[in-house]
Structure formats: C-alpha cells, structure tokens
Design a protein around this motif. Structure first.
Motif, PDB file in Angstrom:
ATOM      1  N   ASN A  68       1.516  -4.221  84.999  1.00 55.22           N
ATOM      2  CA  ASN A  68       1.536  -3.448  86.230  1.00 55.22           C
ATOM      3  C   ASN A  68       0.386  -2.455  86.303  1.00 55.22           C
ATOM      4  O   ASN A  68       0.429  -1.516  87.066  1.00 55.22           O
ATOM      5  N   VAL A  69      -0.658  -2.646  85.507  1.00 55.92           N
ATOM      6  CA  VAL A  69      -1.825  -1.791  85.577  1.00 55.92           C
ATOM      7  C   VAL A  69      -3.041  -2.686  85.748  1.00 55.92           C
ATOM      8  O   VAL A  69      -3.246  -3.617  84.996  1.00 55.92           O
ATOM      9  N   THR A  70      -3.847  -2.388  86.743  1.00 56.77           N
ATOM     10  CA  THR A  70      -5.049  -3.172  86.982  1.00 56.77           C
ATOM     11  C   THR A  70      -6.172  -2.641  86.112  1.00 56.77           C
ATOM     12  O   THR A  70      -6.023  -1.643  85.405  1.00 56.77           O
ATOM     13  N   PRO A  78       5.471  -5.146  92.325  1.00 58.89           N
ATOM     14  CA  PRO A  78       5.785  -6.576  92.419  1.00 58.89           C
ATOM     15  C   PRO A  78       5.796  -7.032  93.868  1.00 58.89           C
ATOM     16  O   PRO A  78       6.042  -6.237  94.782  1.00 58.89           O
ATOM     17  N   PRO A  79       5.560  -8.317  94.112  1.00 59.28           N
ATOM     18  CA  PRO A  79       5.620  -8.824  95.487  1.00 59.28           C
ATOM     19  C   PRO A  79       7.043  -8.767  96.026  1.00 59.28           C
ATOM     20  O   PRO A  79       8.009  -8.646  95.274  1.00 59.28           O
ATOM     21  N   LEU A 111       9.318 -12.269  86.488  1.00 55.18           N
ATOM     22  CA  LEU A 111       7.987 -12.796  86.177  1.00 55.18           C
ATOM     23  C   LEU A 111       6.929 -11.706  86.242  1.00 55.18           C
ATOM     24  O   LEU A 111       6.033 -11.646  85.394  1.00 55.18           O
ATOM     25  N   PHE A 112       7.027 -10.832  87.235  1.00 56.18           N
ATOM     26  CA  PHE A 112       6.032  -9.771  87.391  1.00 56.18           C
ATOM     27  C   PHE A 112       6.005  -8.866  86.163  1.00 56.18           C
ATOM     28  O   PHE A 112       4.950  -8.570  85.619  1.00 56.18           O
ATOM     29  N   TYR A 113       7.180  -8.435  85.717  1.00 55.72           N
ATOM     30  CA  TYR A 113       7.227  -7.510  84.582  1.00 55.72           C
ATOM     31  C   TYR A 113       7.004  -8.204  83.240  1.00 55.72           C
ATOM     32  O   TYR A 113       6.821  -7.538  82.227  1.00 55.72           O
ATOM     33  N   GLY A 119       2.826 -16.143  88.878  1.00 61.03           N
ATOM     34  CA  GLY A 119       4.154 -16.749  88.949  1.00 61.03           C
ATOM     35  C   GLY A 119       5.089 -15.956  89.851  1.00 61.03           C
ATOM     36  O   GLY A 119       5.894 -16.526  90.586  1.00 61.03           O
ATOM     37  N   ALA A 120       4.973 -14.624  89.804  1.00 61.02           N
ATOM     38  CA  ALA A 120       5.799 -13.770  90.666  1.00 61.02           C
ATOM     39  C   ALA A 120       5.446 -13.992  92.128  1.00 61.02           C
ATOM     40  O   ALA A 120       6.330 -14.068  92.988  1.00 61.02           O
TER      41      ALA A 120
END
Length: 154
Positions: A68-70, A78-79, A111-113, A119-120
């Motif tokens: 969650n960090v760019t 998350p989407p 999937l996001f986390y 995939g998320a």
C-alpha cells in the motif's frame, strides 16, 4: 565450574553454567550474578567472560508494506470491492450471478493487502461485471414476469 544466576522477566533463575547461558540466547542487557564476579547483579555486557558469547540485542526490522505504499511513499487504497452492491442484487435480483459477484468482491481487499494490486483490480472488475449481470437478469426476469402476468389476465 562457575555457576551463574540470571534475571529474566524480573525473576531470578539458575544456577546455570556459562554454556547453558550461551544456549539461552540472552541479550547483552540481561543481568547476571555470581559471587566471584561481584556482590551485585551485572549486565552480561559488563562481564568480560560473556563478551564473546552474547548476541547483540535484537532489533526488529522496520514495518513497511509494499502493498500500500508507492515508490514516492504515497499511500494507495484498495479498488472498490462492490460487496454491498453484490449482496443487494443477490437478494433482490439474481442469486447465482450475485453469488459470483460476492465471491469476487471478497477477494479484492485480500489480494490488495497481500501485495497483488493487479489481482485486486481484476477481482474488482469481475465483481462489478457480475453485479451488473445479476441486476440485468433480475430486471429482465421482472419484465418477463410482468408480461406473462398481463397476458395471463387476458
């Protein structure tokens, strides 16, 4: 053979031999006592006999999450998961397609986390697709039911 007492969690334990203390994996800030050393408790780091056997104090690694960090340290979110919409269309419209939408919606944040942003995003798109399909099927079924109801009255 020298015997030592150690202080662990505020409790005196021992006596132990030097090799037993080495196997315990204590850090250098642990207190040790032996009448021959001193009349007081000393840190392992202050006892020359233990300088070569005490591991350095454990320092946990910093907690970072790549998921969650760019690269420029901006936090991502998350989407959209479409869970509420999927549940509503399952209840009011079309159960089979709504369930597929719910299953896809539940995958989004997991999937996001786990670090799988692609995939998320795919799970979010699938949840949206099945939610819309379920809504359309429900509307079509309602229209067909209404038509048959009217024709049945004639």
């Amino acid at each position: 053979m020298k015997r030592y007492y150690v202080m662990i969690n505020g409790q005196q334990q021992g006596p132990y031999t030097m090799s037993q203390i080495k196997e315990m994996g204590l850090d250098s800030s642990t207190y040790v006592f032996n009448n021959e050393l001193s009349s007081q408790w000393l840190k392992l780091s202050d006892v020359p006999e233990f300088n070569n056997i005490t591991p350095p104090p454990f320092t946990p690694p910093p907690i970072t999450s790549k998921s969650n960090v760019t690269n420029n340290n901006q936090t991502q979110v998350p989407p959209k998961n479409w869970l509420l919409e999927s549940i509503l269309v399952t209840i009011f419209c079309c159960i089979p397609f709504g369930i597929v939408g719910i299953l896809s919606a539940r995958k989004v944040e997991t999937l996001f986390y786990q670090g799988d942003s692609a995939g998320a995003q795919k799970a979010s798109e699938d949840a949206k697709k099945w939610t819309i399909v379920s809504l359309i099927c429900g509307i079509v079924a309602a229209i067909i039911g209404f038509i048959f109801g009217v024709l049945g009255e004639l």
